[in-house]
Scaffold this motif. Structure first.
Motif, PDB file in Angstrom:
ATOM      1  N   SER A   1      48.023  38.815  34.102  1.00 34.53           N
ATOM      2  CA  SER A   1      48.722  40.089  34.021  1.00 34.53           C
ATOM      3  C   SER A   1      47.757  41.216  34.344  1.00 34.53           C
ATOM      4  CB  SER A   1      49.329  40.291  32.630  1.00 34.53           C
ATOM      5  OG  SER A   1      48.321  40.285  31.647  1.00 34.53           O
ATOM      6  N   GLY A   2      48.313  42.360  34.677  1.00 41.65           N
ATOM      7  CA  GLY A   2      47.490  43.545  34.917  1.00 41.65           C
ATOM      8  C   GLY A   2      47.047  43.745  36.346  1.00 41.65           C
ATOM      9  N   PHE A   3      47.523  42.888  37.250  1.00 40.14           N
ATOM     10  CA  PHE A   3      47.205  43.037  38.661  1.00 40.14           C
ATOM     11  C   PHE A   3      48.310  42.377  39.472  1.00 40.14           C
ATOM     12  CE2 PHE A   3      45.602  38.716  39.690  1.00 40.14           C
ATOM     13  CZ  PHE A   3      45.463  38.188  38.411  1.00 40.14           C
ATOM     14  N   THR A   4      48.285  42.599  40.779  1.00 46.10           N
ATOM     15  CA  THR A   4      49.293  42.019  41.664  1.00 46.10           C
ATOM     16  C   THR A   4      48.902  40.579  41.960  1.00 46.10           C
ATOM     17  OG1 THR A   4      49.671  44.214  42.606  1.00 46.10           O
ATOM     18  CG2 THR A   4      50.589  42.316  43.801  1.00 46.10           C
ATOM     19  N   PHE A   5      49.405  39.683  41.136  1.00 49.46           N
ATOM     20  CA  PHE A   5      48.979  38.280  41.131  1.00 49.46           C
ATOM     21  C   PHE A   5      49.081  37.646  42.513  1.00 49.46           C
ATOM     22  CE2 PHE A   5      48.121  34.283  39.155  1.00 49.46           C
ATOM     23  CZ  PHE A   5      48.944  33.339  39.761  1.00 49.46           C
ATOM     24  N   SER A   6      50.165  37.900  43.199  1.00 46.47           N
ATOM     25  CA  SER A   6      50.423  37.218  44.473  1.00 46.47           C
ATOM     26  C   SER A   6      49.461  37.647  45.581  1.00 46.47           C
ATOM     27  CB  SER A   6      51.863  37.467  44.915  1.00 46.47           C
ATOM     28  OG  SER A   6      52.103  38.850  45.061  1.00 46.47           O
ATOM     29  N   SER A   7      48.653  38.646  45.334  1.00 47.32           N
ATOM     30  CA  SER A   7      47.744  39.151  46.368  1.00 47.32           C
ATOM     31  C   SER A   7      46.360  38.529  46.315  1.00 47.32           C
ATOM     32  CB  SER A   7      47.601  40.673  46.235  1.00 47.32           C
ATOM     33  OG  SER A   7      48.826  41.316  46.504  1.00 47.32           O
TER      34      SER A   7
END
Length: 115
Positions: free
Chosen positions: A24-30
């Motif tokens: 969590s806390g970031f754009t995981f898929s990137s």
């Protein structure tokens, strides 16, 4: 950024475990996601990584054919399926992501392979 591992435990040689990392806390898929491990008295080593779309995976030679890394970008999770476990797989396992110049680690989950 938060990475929370789960699924570790005690297992007999030859057994299986599935580790999961909730991000969590970031754009995981990137981002490419990785699993590392560290046994007492050793350096932390890369176990496997998976690219952001899940199309490419890389494994340490010591786990090839036994471990499988996967991710679910809808759920922001990355898993490590571990089969045919050996005593030498005993270690703390960590989820990892590098974002820009910063490294982020989870708290780790202990895997112990013993009879």
């Amino acid at each position: 950024v938060q990475l929370v591992e789960s699924g570790g435990g005690l297992v007999q040689p030859g057994g299986s475990l599935r580790l999961s990392c909730a991000a969590s806390g970031f754009t995981f898929s990137s981002y490419t996601m990785s699993w590392y491990r560290q046994a007492p008295g050793t350096v932390r080593e890369l176990v496997a990584f998976i690219t952001r779309g899940g199309g490419n995976t890389v494994y340490a030679d010591s786990v090839k054919g036994r471990f499988t890394i996967s991710r679910d970008n809808a759920k922001n999770t990355v898993d490590l399926e571990m089969n045919s476990l050996k005593p030498e797989d005993t270690a703390a396992y960590y989820c990892y992501v590098r974002i820009g110049s910063r490294s982020h680690w989870g708290q780790g989950t202990q895997v112990t392979v013993s009879s």
